[in-house]
Motif scaffolding. Structure first.
Motif, PDB file in Angstrom:
ATOM      1  N   ARG A   1      -4.800   4.839   3.994  1.00  0.00           N
ATOM      2  CA  ARG A   1      -5.186   3.427   4.141  1.00  0.00           C
ATOM      3  C   ARG A   1      -4.225   2.671   5.048  1.00  0.00           C
ATOM      4  NH1 ARG A   1      -6.412   0.804  -1.476  1.00  0.00           N
ATOM      5  NH2 ARG A   1      -7.054  -0.854  -0.085  1.00  0.00           N
TER       6      ARG A   1
ATOM      7  N   SER B   1       0.923   3.963  -3.002  1.00  0.00           N
ATOM      8  CA  SER B   1       0.603   5.353  -2.678  1.00  0.00           C
ATOM      9  C   SER B   1       1.718   6.285  -3.126  1.00  0.00           C
ATOM     10  CB  SER B   1       0.383   5.508  -1.174  1.00  0.00           C
ATOM     11  OG  SER B   1      -0.656   4.694  -0.737  1.00  0.00           O
TER      12      SER B   1
ATOM     13  N   ILE C   1       0.835  -1.205   0.000  1.00  0.00           N
ATOM     14  CA  ILE C   1       0.000   0.000   0.000  1.00  0.00           C
ATOM     15  C   ILE C   1       0.870   1.255   0.000  1.00  0.00           C
ATOM     16  CG2 ILE C   1      -1.654   1.344   1.353  1.00  0.00           C
ATOM     17  CD1 ILE C   1      -2.870  -1.282   2.269  1.00  0.00           C
TER      18      ILE C   1
ATOM     19  N   TYR D   1      -5.130   4.274  -4.106  1.00  0.00           N
ATOM     20  CA  TYR D   1      -4.211   4.029  -3.007  1.00  0.00           C
ATOM     21  C   TYR D   1      -3.754   5.355  -2.414  1.00  0.00           C
ATOM     22  CZ  TYR D   1      -3.944  -0.835  -4.387  1.00  0.00           C
ATOM     23  OH  TYR D   1      -4.270  -2.130  -4.674  1.00  0.00           O
TER      24      TYR D   1
END
Length: 117
Positions: free
Chosen positions: A113, A102, A98, A109
């Motif tokens: 999160r 990102s 993630i 993304y």
């Protein structure tokens, strides 16, 4: 028959007035559900995820080496390293993925999160 006051009701609106089609109405999305999180990078969480990922990989390699008898050890020790390796690897890989997506700017993304510690 009972005497009731007469009340005038307004006409019900149809679906097009409530939710206009994109491009036809005054807006194209419902702004009530728009959420823009603050893009603060959770460095502690990313470092923890990298730590979990690296030690998970290390324990998985150690368990593999014990299973093929390249390292001395009992099979119960190899299973212990295998379980610990899996428990460390999975959350580390998930959060690292993630964070990477990102950082690269993939759609969907964001750093929000990743839980911040």
């Amino acid at each position: 028959m009972e005497d009731r006051p007469r009340v005038r009701y307004s006409a019900l609106s149809n679906q097009d007035e409530i939710w206009p089609e994109p491009g036809r109405g005054a807006y194209t999305e419902d702004l009530r559900y728009r959420y823009e999180p603050v893009e603060k990078v959770p460095w502690k969480s990313i470092l923890l995820a990298l730590f979990l990922l690296l030690f998970g990989c290390l324990f998985l390699v150690i368990s593999h080496l014990m299973f093929i008898n390249h390292m001395s050890g009992d099979s119960s020790q190899a299973f212990g390293f295998l379980v610990l390796g899996i428990l460390l690897f999975l959350p580390g890989f998930y959060e690292t993925r993630i964070a990477y997506y990102s950082w690269r700017g993939f759609k969907g993304y964001t750093y929000s999160r990743i839980p911040a510690y």
